[in-house]
Design a protein around this motif. Structure first.
Motif, short mmCIF file in Angstrom:
data_model
loop_
_atom_site.label_atom_id
_atom_site.label_comp_id
_atom_site.label_asym_id
_atom_site.label_seq_id
_atom_site.Cartn_x
_atom_site.Cartn_y
_atom_site.Cartn_z
N LEU A 17 0.83 -1.21 0.00
CA LEU A 17 0.00 0.00 0.00
C LEU A 17 0.87 1.27 0.00
O LEU A 17 0.58 2.25 -0.70
CB LEU A 17 -0.94 0.00 1.21
N ILE A 18 1.93 1.24 0.77
CA ILE A 18 2.85 2.38 0.80
C ILE A 18 3.47 2.58 -0.58
O ILE A 18 3.58 3.70 -1.08
CB ILE A 18 3.93 2.20 1.89
N GLY A 19 3.85 1.47 -1.22
CA GLY A 19 4.43 1.56 -2.56
C GLY A 19 3.43 2.12 -3.57
O GLY A 19 3.77 2.95 -4.43
N THR A 22 3.03 5.78 -2.88
CA THR A 22 4.21 6.50 -3.36
C THR A 22 4.19 6.61 -4.88
O THR A 22 4.47 7.68 -5.44
CB THR A 22 5.50 5.79 -2.90
N ALA A 23 3.84 5.54 -5.52
CA ALA A 23 3.76 5.56 -6.99
C ALA A 23 2.70 6.56 -7.45
O ALA A 23 2.89 7.31 -8.42
CB ALA A 23 3.44 4.16 -7.52
N ALA A 24 1.56 6.61 -6.72
CA ALA A 24 0.50 7.56 -7.08
C ALA A 24 0.99 8.99 -6.89
O ALA A 24 0.73 9.88 -7.71
CB ALA A 24 -0.75 7.30 -6.24
N TYR A 27 3.40 9.79 -9.66
CA TYR A 27 2.65 10.00 -10.89
C TYR A 27 1.97 11.37 -10.89
O TYR A 27 2.02 12.11 -11.86
CB TYR A 27 1.60 8.89 -11.06
N ARG A 28 1.35 11.71 -9.73
CA ARG A 28 0.68 13.02 -9.62
C ARG A 28 1.68 14.16 -9.74
O ARG A 28 1.42 15.16 -10.39
CB ARG A 28 -0.07 13.12 -8.30
N SER A 29 2.86 14.04 -9.12
CA SER A 29 3.85 15.12 -9.20
C SER A 29 4.38 15.24 -10.63
O SER A 29 4.61 16.35 -11.12
CB SER A 29 4.99 14.89 -8.21
N GLN A 30 4.55 14.13 -11.34
CA GLN A 30 4.99 14.19 -12.74
C GLN A 30 3.91 14.85 -13.60
O GLN A 30 4.21 15.66 -14.47
CB GLN A 30 5.30 12.80 -13.27
N THR A 31 2.66 14.53 -13.32
CA THR A 31 1.56 15.13 -14.07
C THR A 31 1.51 16.64 -13.81
O THR A 31 1.33 17.43 -14.73
CB THR A 31 0.22 14.48 -13.66
#
Length: 158
Positions: A17-19, A22-24, A27-31
């Motif tokens: 869940l932490i992974g 973190t991935a979300a 992804y949001r920061s890249q977006t």
């Protein structure tokens, strides 16, 4: 044992869940960065468009301004030349106010002589045929001499 495997499961689940979180976030920061980049690109394009519009809009007035400045400079040079000419005319007028200058000019250009002086006219020997025509010029009235000069100028040598 059952408690240990549940703890393991829950730890593995937590790590997963932490992974995922973190991935979300990544992804949001890249977006967000891409959105910011596209906004900056849009802003830069708008700024470039505004600058190009200003350059095009100001090109003709600037050309007119430069042209008018050169016209003004030329007019100032002409005014300076006119002032210099005016000063020369004022100097010449002042000279003509002097009786000695007037007398000098009359003697030089009109061959005037003072009473009691004898005036001499030298005849140019290179004048050829004109010499014979001028021999009796002193005895004739001045207007006859003028007309003879006009007739001589009109004559063609055949």
């Amino acid at each position: 044992m059952a408690g240990k495997s549940r703890d393991r499961y829950s730890t593995a689940t937590r790590i997963r869940l932490i992974g995922e979180r973190t991935a979300a976030r990544v992804y949001r920061s890249q977006t967000r960065r891409q959105i910011r980049r596209s906004r900056l690109t849009g802003r830069a394009a708008l700024l470039a468009l505004v600058l190009c519009t200003l350059v095009v809009a100001l090109a003709y007035p600037m050309r007119q301004y430069v042209s008018q400045r050169s016209d003004i400079a030329e007019q100032q040079r002409e005014a300076d030349r006119a002032r210099e000419g005016l000063e020369e005319l004022r100097d010449q007028k002042a000279r003509w106010q002097d009786p000695a200058f007037v007398e000098q000019q009359a003697r030089e250009h009109l061959h005037y002589v003072r009473p009691g002086e004898t005036g001499y006219t030298m005849i140019d020997p290179a004048a050829g045929d004109r010499r014979h025509a001028d021999q009796g010029a002193a005895e004739r009235p001045w207007y006859s001499n003028v007309w003879d000069g006009v007739d001589t100028a009109d004559r063609t040598d055949d």
